[in-house]
Scaffold this motif. Structure first.
Motif, PDB file in Angstrom:
ATOM      1  N   PRO A 313       0.125   1.292  -5.140  1.00 19.45           N
ATOM      2  CA  PRO A 313       0.073   1.360  -4.010  1.00 19.45           C
ATOM      3  C   PRO A 313       1.774   1.315  -3.430  1.00 19.45           C
ATOM      4  O   PRO A 313       2.404   0.543  -3.819  1.00 19.45           O
ATOM      5  N   PRO A 314       1.747   1.965  -2.190  1.00 24.29           N
ATOM      6  CA  PRO A 314       3.168   2.028  -1.735  1.00 24.29           C
ATOM      7  C   PRO A 314       3.424   0.484  -1.026  1.00 24.29           C
ATOM      8  O   PRO A 314       2.564  -0.179  -0.853  1.00 24.29           O
ATOM      9  N   LEU A 315       4.649   0.235  -0.842  1.00 20.34           N
ATOM     10  CA  LEU A 315       5.020  -1.074  -0.632  1.00 20.34           C
ATOM     11  C   LEU A 315       4.688  -1.423   0.863  1.00 20.34           C
ATOM     12  O   LEU A 315       4.061  -2.471   1.051  1.00 20.34           O
ATOM     13  N   ARG A 316       4.754  -0.497   1.786  1.00 18.46           N
ATOM     14  CA  ARG A 316       4.045  -0.876   3.106  1.00 18.46           C
ATOM     15  C   ARG A 316       2.609  -1.598   2.899  1.00 18.46           C
ATOM     16  O   ARG A 316       1.910  -1.958   3.781  1.00 18.46           O
ATOM     17  N   GLU A 317       1.862  -1.057   1.817  1.00 21.32           N
ATOM     18  CA  GLU A 317       0.460  -1.555   1.926  1.00 21.32           C
ATOM     19  C   GLU A 317       0.146  -2.710   1.166  1.00 21.32           C
ATOM     20  O   GLU A 317      -0.994  -3.148   0.756  1.00 21.32           O
ATOM     21  N   ARG A 318       1.257  -3.323   0.820  1.00 24.10           N
ATOM     22  CA  ARG A 318       1.578  -4.738   0.062  1.00 24.10           C
ATOM     23  C   ARG A 318       2.683  -5.481   0.554  1.00 24.10           C
ATOM     24  O   ARG A 318       3.419  -6.014  -0.329  1.00 24.10           O
ATOM     25  N   MET A 353       9.240  -7.089   6.672  1.00 26.99           N
ATOM     26  CA  MET A 353       7.823  -6.994   6.456  1.00 26.99           C
ATOM     27  C   MET A 353       7.308  -6.001   7.359  1.00 26.99           C
ATOM     28  O   MET A 353       6.307  -5.064   7.040  1.00 26.99           O
ATOM     29  N   SER A 354       8.039  -5.246   8.431  1.00 25.78           N
ATOM     30  CA  SER A 354       7.573  -4.249   9.218  1.00 25.78           C
ATOM     31  C   SER A 354       8.109  -3.067   9.113  1.00 25.78           C
ATOM     32  O   SER A 354       7.679  -2.087   9.594  1.00 25.78           O
ATOM     33  N   ASN A 360       9.876   2.745  -0.980  1.00 35.58           N
ATOM     34  CA  ASN A 360       9.348   1.799  -1.604  1.00 35.58           C
ATOM     35  C   ASN A 360      10.219   0.551  -2.382  1.00 35.58           C
ATOM     36  O   ASN A 360      11.273   0.252  -1.777  1.00 35.58           O
ATOM     37  N   VAL A 361       9.689   0.199  -3.643  1.00 34.32           N
ATOM     38  CA  VAL A 361      10.543  -1.109  -3.892  1.00 34.32           C
ATOM     39  C   VAL A 361      11.758  -0.381  -4.484  1.00 34.32           C
ATOM     40  O   VAL A 361      12.860  -1.379  -4.124  1.00 34.32           O
TER      41      VAL A 361
END
Ligand SMILES: Nc1ncnc2c1ncn2[C@@H]1O[C@H](COP(=O)(O)OP(=O)(O)OP(=O)(O)O)[C@@H](O)[C@H]1O
Ligand SMILES: [Mg+2]
Length: 468
Positions: A313-318, A353-354, A360-361
């Motif tokens: 999953p992409p970072l924005r989904e975790r 966080m937003s 991504n990472v």
């Protein structure tokens, strides 16, 4: 140790009962079998720590029984009982996996010593395997950080597929950790002591890639001055990691497919067929299904690769992983850059966080590296953040009027405008490090107007505004 179960196998009743007696008097639980076939039945019914067996027996002899044990009950320690004339066979049995042998007539002390040694040995071996497993597991995982539900699902899959030889296709946006996951699978698998060979199919030009993968014979083409071993050959018994597989040319796709199907290939310019035992892990940030539909990727190859898909999953989904990752990288770069940045302010973390993290990472990692280098204090604060993260913070505040959208239920215009103004002033002050001249410039106000507005809004520089 204690309470171990022993099976004694011998066609002589006298031998059976004398050995059984010695063992029972030493506190072991003992079963007996008068030939190999009966022994097999017993072994199928129950686990024996030690199996003592004669070699020459009717039906199934000791060698056959030994073979059965090594295949079906490998944790049982097998000790051979042999007559004086058959020591040579006993030695052969050891070569095949027996632990030791005893010669008849078997003496009580001898038997006790051998059994103790066998049990000790097994214990050590077990400890060793567990240790090795732990070390490898740590090695594989120490660098993968995350505890969100999404990423835990991925960890779970890694554990599951590592135990198999199945082909794995790792899919995910750029920078999500696909390569890290491929490593983890290899180092969790039984192939961990064998090579892990990565090939970046996207970065190498097609002509070179073919020889990179398959190797070539001397003289196969103009510049082939010596024989070269390709990656498929190097990866023998290990894992080959075909990274960026979505970028591979149609021509090479066919060739790869052949290796995946038959586990064999020839070097370029060679005639000898080379067999290879490899585990294949492929990765891509492309949408392969779409590439199949548009004819850019072979459907048959796609199905060959996609035996076990792992979607990262992409970072924005975790986003829940962001604080953990940020601190992980903070520690990493503090070490490598010899810095001592102790913390990341709450506000910065909120921005993290937003933010969407399109890279991504990897983007987060680069960001922390940069912030550590630039930070003046021992803390990372919003002052250090680049515009794109701050801009995002503006968008993401929870106040509905910040988005300039009129809420269904309407709003109080004065309050909303006030709030809007207050927020912008705060951001300008933050950005300017509370230097009023600078903040006023950012807002195109003169200094006195800014001070007035600050008074009205009751904005004062906090004692330590960025504190957690
Ligand atoms: N869960 C994670 N924990 C710690 N570091 C991570 C994690 N995921 C990725 N990284 C780090 O982020 C960087 C990018 O990871 P990696 O190279 O595995 O991504 P990728 O998906 O292969 O990217 P690309 O598609 O661009 O090749 C690496 O430095 C890696 O160590
Ligand atoms: Mg990669």
């Amino acid at each position: 140790m204690g309470n171990e179960t022993i099976l004694v196998v011998d066609d002589s009743r006298a031998v059976l009962s004398s050995i059984a007696e010695i063992l029972q008097s030493n506190g072991y639980t003992v079963d007996t079998a008068s030939d190999g076939a009966i022994a097999v039945d017993k072994i199928n019914d129950k686990f024996y720590d030690i199996i003592l067996t004669d070699l020459a027996m009717p039906k199934k002899d000791g060698m056959e029984l030994l073979k059965y044990i090594t295949e079906n009950s490998p944790e049982s320690m097998c000790i051979i009982i042999t007559g004086y004339g058959t020591i040579k066979n006993a030695v052969e049995a050891i070569r095949l996996g027996a632990f030791d042998y005893l010669t008849k007539p078997v003496k009580s002390e001898e038997i006790q010593v051998v059994i103790e040694r066998a049990l000790n040995y097994r214990e050590l071996k077990r400890e060793n395997t567990t240790l090795k497993k732990q070390v490898n597991a740590r090695y594989a995982y120490e660098n993968i950080v995350g505890d969100s539900e999404n990423i835990c699902e991925v960890f779970h899959l890694i554990d599951k597929v590592a135990q198999t030889d199945s082909t794995v296709l790792i899919m995910g946006e750029s920078g999500t950790g696909k390569e890290l996951i491929a490593h983890a699978i290899h180092y969790q698998s039984d192939r961990r002591d064998k090579p892990f060979i990565p090939v970046n199919c996207g970065a190498i030009p097609e002509e070179l890639l073919e020889s990179e993968l398959f190797g070539h014979e001397k003289g196969a083409f103009t510049h082939a001055i010596r024989t070269r071993i390709g990656r498929f050959e190097l990866a023998h018994n290990g894992t080959i990691f075909l990274d960026e597989i979505g970028d591979m040319s149609p021509n090479l796709q066919v060739k790869i497919l052949r290796v995946l199907q038959g586990h064999q290939f020839e070097r370029i310019g060679g005639t000898k067929t080379i067999k290879t035992d490899i585990r294949v892990i492929a990765a891509t940030n492309k949408n392969l299904e779409e590439a199949v539909e548009t004819g850019r990727f072979r459907e048959d190859l796609y199905y060959r690769l996609n035996v076990i898909p792992i979607h990262v999953p992409p970072l924005r989904e975790r986003a829940g992983d962001i604080p953990l990752l940020a601190h992980h990288f903070l520690e990493k770069f503090n070490k490598s850059k010899k810095k001592n940045i102790k913390s990341i302010s709450k506000e910065v973390m909120q921005c993290f966080m937003s933010y969407e993290w399109p890279g991504n990472v990897r983007e987060l990692e680069n960001m922390i590296e940069r912030l550590i280098i630039l930070a003046n204090d021992d803390k990372i604060t919003v002052r250090d953040l680049p515009e794109r993260l701050l801009a995002h913070r503006k968008k993401d505040t929870t106040q509905p009027h910040q988005h300039n959208a009129l809420p269904e239920e309407g709003l109080y215009l004065h309050a909303a405008v006030n709030e809007f103004e207050r927020n912008l002033i705060l951001q300008a002050l933050d950005k300017a490090g509370w230097v009023k001249n600078k903040a006023a410039q950012l807002l195109n106000l003169n200094r006195t107007t800014l001070i007035e507005k600050m008074k009205k809004q009751k904005l004062m520089k906090p004692a330590n505004p960025m504190d957690n």
